[in-house]
Design an enzyme around this catalytic site. Structure first.
Site, PDB file in Angstrom:
ATOM      1  NE  ARG A  36      10.079   7.896   2.657  1.00 51.09           N
ATOM      2  CZ  ARG A  36       9.766   7.002   1.704  1.00 51.09           C
ATOM      3  NH1 ARG A  36       8.986   5.968   2.007  1.00 51.09           N
ATOM      4  NH2 ARG A  36      10.197   7.154   0.474  1.00 51.09           N
ATOM      5  CG  ASP A  38      11.663   4.776  -4.113  1.00 51.04           C
ATOM      6  OD1 ASP A  38      11.643   3.565  -4.405  1.00 51.04           O
ATOM      7  OD2 ASP A  38      10.882   5.275  -3.284  1.00 51.04           O
TER       8      ASP A  38
END
Length: 532
Positions: free
Chosen positions: A166, A446
């Protein structure tokens, strides 16, 4: 510190440490520079289009399906064939790109590991470059290492998970590399380096250059990625369609353009994913000025209800109609081996969440911790005996704008306000120290967590939201609660640990973004200025 590269127009502002030259060589930098010169203007134009659309939302317009692309939604077509390594993705683990994490995740027993240069990685120069070295070493067969602190050996198993990468979103810059005097896009930097160093090696090993792409808000942004893929394949001598991507549907506007996103990337896309935490953030962000969309405490905004339930079901129906995978969302719980009772409760929540996903028709799911892999695997093995559920078309699902905008019932409480403050500030503080995946209160957080926290407080302040006890969320109440919570955090961590950290910067950033007259698009942009 920095250096002028041998490539014309390229300047490296970051320190060049041991082995950095392996991934920042002339070939890679020339390719990144080429991507920048070809695509950065379009990237910037698309980011401006986000802001223009936001002005319409602020004026009262609501997100809806696009009339001009109705033909795409109503016509019959499918995406290109999905390669064999990606046909079974029932459990995927995600995490940052430090060396130990990469090995442990690849060895976790999950079908897929998503190496995350985005929300689970604080984008320090060292994190980004060393992450590229680690992925290069994975394909070179040199990822094994000995931890210098513990002496523990880490070796890659013979059957590691399939690797997906990613890169950062379109909005984030990489300020340590300039092309013609301008910072390159973090997305193009991360993507370009990986393609140059690892794409052909991954193909030779029977896999391929596979990606997760974050934060898209429109099919036009998907079209830009497709243009990047087509050019990259031509430039590197790869057959058309070699690059494969899964798109995270983690913004509210993108939920209304899922067919169109699949269409734009139809030669390269293999699926969509429910990025649930960022989706909640985007829901608040895009509808922030409309008091009708005040949400309850974030703990009450759950996947099985209201707009989250609607968008996950629509994603399954849309993907399976087009021959693409519909991936479920994250289980962020961290098993607590020291508290069996708390651990049992946490694992029961994970199991129930995965049973909902598998029962609805998802083709796989995400976990954040290796101990959750067998929990999720058991559910999908039991409820999804085949490799995937592409044959489950969910033609019974009939959802429109109203369902995608239905807010969760619930309450706003002082406890919810306190949790937003406590978690938001502590995450930012760790991020400023270079950590992007942060364990807090038995959850692996996150950047999306901090985004939800500050966005929800901003929204509550903007609309003078009423708490369950009758009080109004005011700046005075927020600041008082902020001081109180930080005193508690200092006591919990000990004064020595707290004072050695970056809490003053984190508190100031969280406070200013929560109380600002205007809403900052991303917390990570001003935070990035504090770590560059």
């Amino acid at each position: 510190m920095g250096a002028t590269a041998h490539v014309a127009g390229v300047e490296i502002r970051g320190a060049l440490k041991e082995r950095y030259d392996e991934v920042l060589n002339d070939e890679a930098l020339a390719f990144v520079a080429d991507l920048h010169r070809r695509f950065d203007e379009q990237r910037r134009r698309l980011l401006k289009m986000r802001l223009e659309r936001q002005k319409r939302f602020d004026a009262g317009e609501l997100p809806d399906f696009l009339e001009e692309t109705r033909h795409v939604r109503e016509s019959d077509w499918t995406v290109a064939r999905i390669p064999e390594p990606l046909l079974d993705r029932r459990v995927e683990i995600t995490g940052p790109v430090d060396r130990k994490m990469v090995i442990n995740a690849l060895n976790s027993g999950a079908k897929v590991f998503m190496a995350d240069f985005e929300d689970a990685t604080a984008p320090t120069w060292d994190n980004q470059v060393e992450g590229q070295i680690n992925l290069k070493d994975r394909w070179d067969g040199k990822i094994d290492f000995v931890d210098p602190d513990s002496g523990k050996e880490y070796k890659l198993r013979s059957d590691p998970a399939v690797l997906l990468v990613r890169p950062r979103g379109w909005h984030l810059p990489e300020d340590h590399v300039l092309v013609d005097g301008e910072p390159v896009s973090g997305a193009l930097f991360d993507f370009g380096l990986y393609m140059v160093h690892s794409a052909k090696k991954a193909l030779a090993a029977g896999a391929g250059p596979y990606f997760y792409l974050p934060k898209l808000e429109s099919h036009l942004e998907a079209r830009l990625w497709n243009d990047v893929f087509v050019h990259t394949q031509d430039a590197l001598g790869l057959p058309h369609g070699t690059i494969k991507a899964t798109i995270l549907i983690e913004t509210l506007p993108a939920a209304f353009e899922m067919d169109e996103i699949l269409w734009e990337l139809k030669d390269h896309i293999v699926g969509l994913n429910c990025g649930r935490w960022d989706y909640i953030f985007s829901f608040i962000k895009r509808l922030r000025n409309n008091p009708a969309f005040l949400l309850p405490d974030r703990g009450q905004v759950v996947m099985g209800k209201a707009f989250l339930r609607a968008y996950s079901l629509l994603l399954i129906k849309t993907c399976h109609r087009r021959g693409a995978f519909a991936m479920g969302g994250m289980a962020a719980q961290i098993p607590n081996r020291r508290d069996p009772q708390a651990n049992e409760i946490a694992l029961a929540k994970v199991k129930a969440d995965k049973e909902r996903e598998a029962g609805d028709g998802h083709d796989g799911t995400w976990v954040a911790h290796p101990d959750l892999v067998p929990v999720a695997m058991e559910v999908f093995d039991r409820l999804m005996p085949g490799q995937n559920q592409l044959d489950n078309k969910r033609e019974d699902v009939a959802l429109g704008q109203a369902e995608l905008l239905e807010i969760h019932e619930g309450t706003r409480t002082e406890a919810g306000l306190r949790e937003n403050i406590r978690v938001g500030v502590q995450y930012i503080e760790a991020w400023l120290r270079g950590r992007g995946a942060v364990p807090l209160y038995n959850l692996m957080e996150d950047a999306a967590t901090a985004e939800i926290s500050r966005a929800q407080i901003w929204q509550q302040l903007r609309h003078s939201a009423a708490l369950e006890d009758g009080r109004t969320v005011s700046t005075e109440l927020f600041l008082k609660t902020l001081d109180d919570e930080m005193a508690g955090v200092r006591e919990d961590l000990t004064a020595a640990v707290y004072d050695a950290g970056r809490f003053p910067d984190a508190i100031a950033l969280f406070r200013d973004m929560s109380t600002s007259e205007t809403f900052e698009e991303f917390l990570t942009l001003p935070a990035y200025e504090l770590i560059v």
